[in-house]
Design a protein around this motif. Structure first.
Motif, short mmCIF file in Angstrom:
data_model
loop_
_atom_site.label_atom_id
_atom_site.label_comp_id
_atom_site.label_asym_id
_atom_site.label_seq_id
_atom_site.Cartn_x
_atom_site.Cartn_y
_atom_site.Cartn_z
N UNK A 112 13.74 33.32 -16.25
CA UNK A 112 12.84 34.46 -16.32
C UNK A 112 12.53 34.91 -14.90
N UNK A 113 12.50 36.23 -14.69
CA UNK A 113 12.21 36.79 -13.38
C UNK A 113 11.84 38.26 -13.54
N UNK A 132 11.71 31.44 -12.93
CA UNK A 132 11.45 30.24 -13.72
C UNK A 132 12.78 29.89 -14.35
N UNK A 133 13.23 28.65 -14.17
CA UNK A 133 14.48 28.19 -14.75
C UNK A 133 14.16 27.00 -15.63
N UNK A 140 11.74 24.60 -13.57
CA UNK A 140 11.60 24.78 -12.13
C UNK A 140 11.08 26.18 -11.87
N UNK A 141 10.02 26.26 -11.06
CA UNK A 141 9.50 27.55 -10.62
C UNK A 141 9.77 27.65 -9.13
N UNK A 142 10.09 28.87 -8.70
CA UNK A 142 10.35 29.05 -7.28
C UNK A 142 10.61 30.50 -6.95
N UNK A 161 7.50 24.35 -7.95
CA UNK A 161 7.04 23.33 -8.88
C UNK A 161 8.19 22.91 -9.79
N UNK A 162 8.24 21.62 -10.09
CA UNK A 162 9.26 21.09 -10.98
C UNK A 162 8.56 20.23 -12.02
N UNK A 163 8.88 20.47 -13.29
CA UNK A 163 8.36 19.66 -14.38
C UNK A 163 9.54 19.06 -15.11
#
Length: 174
Positions: A112-113, A132-133, A140-142, A161-163
């Motif tokens: 998403x972007x 957001x991947x 992963x957000x970046x 951020x990585x979850x």
């Protein structure tokens, strides 16, 4: 007397009002646009749909609002890419998507972007916007992205951020 009978028998008709075009200078504009491509074997390769489409032959580009692009393999959707606006440059073979861009693959991966560029020849994705991947239970957000279209290989340029598994702590709470 006849005029009164004619006027009395006339009913108000509903007319579809066409809004002002979103893009000026196009040679062709269409509503409810759809285009498909087939392989030599007759198998459906991809389908592009849009709410509105504007074709600019001199600039060799097409602009599509309500962009929806599906790729197929053996009759099944392998990926779906959507966005509010897509600009296809036929010369450079790139698609620049803007506004609520989302790419989803048939194996559950997605991006998403707010903007994303897809190179049709190289089958690669590129973005400098926030992304957001989601892949294999990891979110992963970046900022910034380089990826192949299947999302098997991707790089987040500035990860924030990585979850891994579980729920995403950055997700908006109701």
């Amino acid at each position: 007397m006849c005029l009164l009978l004619v006027l009395a028998s006339c009913k108000d008709k509903e007319y579809l009002r066409i809004e002002v075009e979103k893009e000026s200078g196009s040679m062709v504009s269409m509503r409810n646009f759809s285009r498909s491509s087939y392989k030599e074997s007759g198998e459906l390769e991809w389908r592009l749909k849009g709410d509105e489409s504007y074709i600019f032959p001199k600039e060799n580009k097409t602009i599509v609002y309500g962009f929806e692009f599906n790729q197929f393999e053996k009759g099944k959707v392998t990926s779906m890419m959507t966005g509010n606006r897509g600009e296809i440059n036929h010369q450079t073979k790139t698609v620049v998507l803007e506004g609520k861009v989302r790419l989803k693959t048939n194996d559950g991966k997605f991006i998403e972007s707010e903007s994303l560029t897809y190179n049709l020849d190289e089958k690669t994705l590129f973005s400098e916007a926030d992304v957001l991947v989601y892949s294999d239970g990891t979110t992963i957000r970046g900022k910034g992205l380089r990826a192949d279209k299947s999302l098997n290989k991707f790089t987040i340029i500035q990860p924030k951020a990585i979850t891994v598994g579980g729920s995403n702590p950055l997700k908006d709470k109701p």
